[in-house]
Design an enzyme around this catalytic site. Structure first.
Site, PDB file in Angstrom:
ATOM      1  N   HIS A   1     -56.611  12.435 -13.640  1.00  0.00           N
ATOM      2  CA  HIS A   1     -57.980  11.889 -13.802  1.00  0.00           C
ATOM      3  C   HIS A   1     -58.216  10.623 -12.988  1.00  0.00           C
ATOM      4  O   HIS A   1     -59.371  10.203 -12.841  1.00  0.00           O
ATOM      5  CB  HIS A   1     -58.278  11.568 -15.272  1.00  0.00           C
ATOM      6  CG  HIS A   1     -58.319  12.774 -16.157  1.00  0.00           C
ATOM      7  ND1 HIS A   1     -59.125  13.860 -15.893  1.00  0.00           N
ATOM      8  CD2 HIS A   1     -57.658  13.069 -17.310  1.00  0.00           C
ATOM      9  CE1 HIS A   1     -58.942  14.782 -16.845  1.00  0.00           C
ATOM     10  NE2 HIS A   1     -58.054  14.327 -17.706  1.00  0.00           N
TER      11      HIS A   1
ATOM     12  N   HIS B   1     -57.490  19.923 -18.951  1.00  0.00           N
ATOM     13  CA  HIS B   1     -58.645  19.218 -18.395  1.00  0.00           C
ATOM     14  C   HIS B   1     -58.763  19.414 -16.883  1.00  0.00           C
ATOM     15  O   HIS B   1     -57.767  19.652 -16.201  1.00  0.00           O
ATOM     16  CB  HIS B   1     -58.518  17.717 -18.677  1.00  0.00           C
ATOM     17  CG  HIS B   1     -58.400  17.368 -20.123  1.00  0.00           C
ATOM     18  ND1 HIS B   1     -57.167  17.195 -20.736  1.00  0.00           N
ATOM     19  CD2 HIS B   1     -59.335  17.173 -21.068  1.00  0.00           C
ATOM     20  CE1 HIS B   1     -57.369  16.894 -22.020  1.00  0.00           C
ATOM     21  NE2 HIS B   1     -58.673  16.884 -22.247  1.00  0.00           N
TER      22      HIS B   1
ATOM     23  N   ASP C   1     -51.536  20.699 -22.569  1.00  0.00           N
ATOM     24  CA  ASP C   1     -52.571  20.543 -23.587  1.00  0.00           C
ATOM     25  C   ASP C   1     -53.462  21.772 -23.705  1.00  0.00           C
ATOM     26  O   ASP C   1     -54.346  21.813 -24.567  1.00  0.00           O
ATOM     27  CB  ASP C   1     -53.401  19.261 -23.375  1.00  0.00           C
ATOM     28  CG  ASP C   1     -53.693  18.953 -21.918  1.00  0.00           C
ATOM     29  OD1 ASP C   1     -53.373  19.792 -21.040  1.00  0.00           O
ATOM     30  OD2 ASP C   1     -54.240  17.872 -21.649  1.00  0.00           O
TER      31      ASP C   1
HETATM   32 ZN   LIG Z   1     -55.205  17.106 -20.014  1.00  0.00          ZN
END
Ligand SMILES: [Zn+2]
Length: 341
Positions: A124, A162, A247
């Site tokens: 990120h 993500h 995740d």
């Molecule tokens: Zn993640």
């Protein structure tokens, strides 16, 4: 294949503490270190901090200085979920450096492939902004470093829950780095639509597979078979990097996906096979997210097993491949101008 499979980690990365109750907690890495302590057949490489010059392959000086200024300070909050403790800067340097040590050893032929068990994660982090638990973009730094070392084409396969916004943005205009991401969508960080395919010279070198909640092994495996493998094969990378987040595991407290170790095994095997085809087997994985300790341990084991040639094909435990019809059609439509699918 020379060398064997390496693991690189360092207990100094436990010193990064983003605060009480934070899911990206030191126990995540402690669990992996403890689990691998007795593992035989793995080559152990010593981590080193990334240098300023290496960080600067992705991050401008002001960003590096901002993270460096957190060293020794009790707490710096970069955003509502990205915070540092006195040891975070050192941990972040080691996280980025661990993957470089691994890539260096693979390029030198000392090991065949390997896994960097690190924290904080990286995907990120934008060039100029820490974000989403991430300080430096570890995988992006490694891709840029490989390019600088003369590796012509690098593929980054990111199966974290993500979207890796920072990684995408670092290379979206760069035709020499292919970024492929499966991710829950819409979800944090909000980017990663199928129609985000790269810009300018980099058009077609960003491949997003935005999945609705509850996709499991069967949907992920189908996406690898029908989209990811064909595209990476046509791109023909000379090095494969994996942003290995666990995740998307069914046990994860932050995500809503249903992947099991059988799914991670299949994805890791697909990456290893792709590396064999065009990259002389050169593949390095780095830990991104994953907040259930058993899921991290089992996912790491599956990844290492695939790298060591210990993979045994097994059927998907979760999911229904038909549920992927609509999203795969959308990805195909977005990518069909760039790839034969
Ligand atoms: Zn993640």
């Amino acid at each position: 294949m020379a060398g064997g499979t390496a693991i690189v980690t360092d207990a100094r990365m436990l010193a990064h503490d983003p605060g009480r109750g934070h899911p990206e907690r030191p126990d995540r890495l402690r669990a992996v270190i403890d689990h691998l302590e007795d593992a035989r057949e793995l080559v152990r490489l010593e981590a080193r901090p990334a240098t300023r010059e290496e960080l600067a392959l992705v991050h401008p000086p002001a960003h590096i200085d901002r993270i460096a200024a957190s060293a020794g300070r009790p707490r710096v909050m970069f955003d509502s979920d990205t915070a540092t403790s006195p040891g975070s800067y050192q941990a972040a340097l080691l996280a980025a450096g661990s993957l470089l040590v691994l890539c260096e050893a693979i390029l030198a032929g000392e090991v065949a492939n390997g896994f960097a068990a690190v924290r904080p994660p990286g995907h990120h982090a934008e060039r100029d902004r820490p974000m989403g638990f991430c300080l430096f973009n570890n995988v992006a730094i490694a891709a840029a470093w490989l390019r600088q070392r003369g590796v012509e084409r690098v593929a980054i396969i990111d199966w974290d829950l993500h979207h890796g916004n920072g990684t995408q943005h670092a290379f979206e205009a760069d035709p020499s780095v292919l970024y492929v991401s499966t991710h829950q969508y819409p979800f944090y960080p909000g980017t990663g639509a199928a129609e985000e395919v790269g810009v300018g010279q980099g058009a077609g070198r960003t491949v997003n597979l935005p999945f609705p909640a509850a996709f499991g092994d069967a949907e992920y495996i189908r996406a690898f078979q029908e989209i990811i493998t064909p595209i990476v094969r046509q791109f023909a990378p000379a090095f494969v990097l994996i942003s290995a987040g666990f995740d998307c595991d069914h046990r994860d407290p932050l995500g809503s996906m249903q992947v099991t170790p059988a799914g991670f095994s299949a994805m890791a095997k697909a990456c290893v096979d792709l590396a064999q085809e065009s990259a002389a087997g050169r593949v390095a994985a780095i830990l991104e997210g994953g907040y259930d300790l058993r899921a991290i341990i089992e996912g790491t084991d599956e990844t290492l097993d695939a790298m060591r040639g210990k993979h045994t094909a097994r059927p998907p435990v979760t999911g229904d491949p038909r549920r992927a019809d609509r999203i795969l059609a959308r990805v195909r439509a977005a990518q069909s101008g760039f790839w034969t699918l």
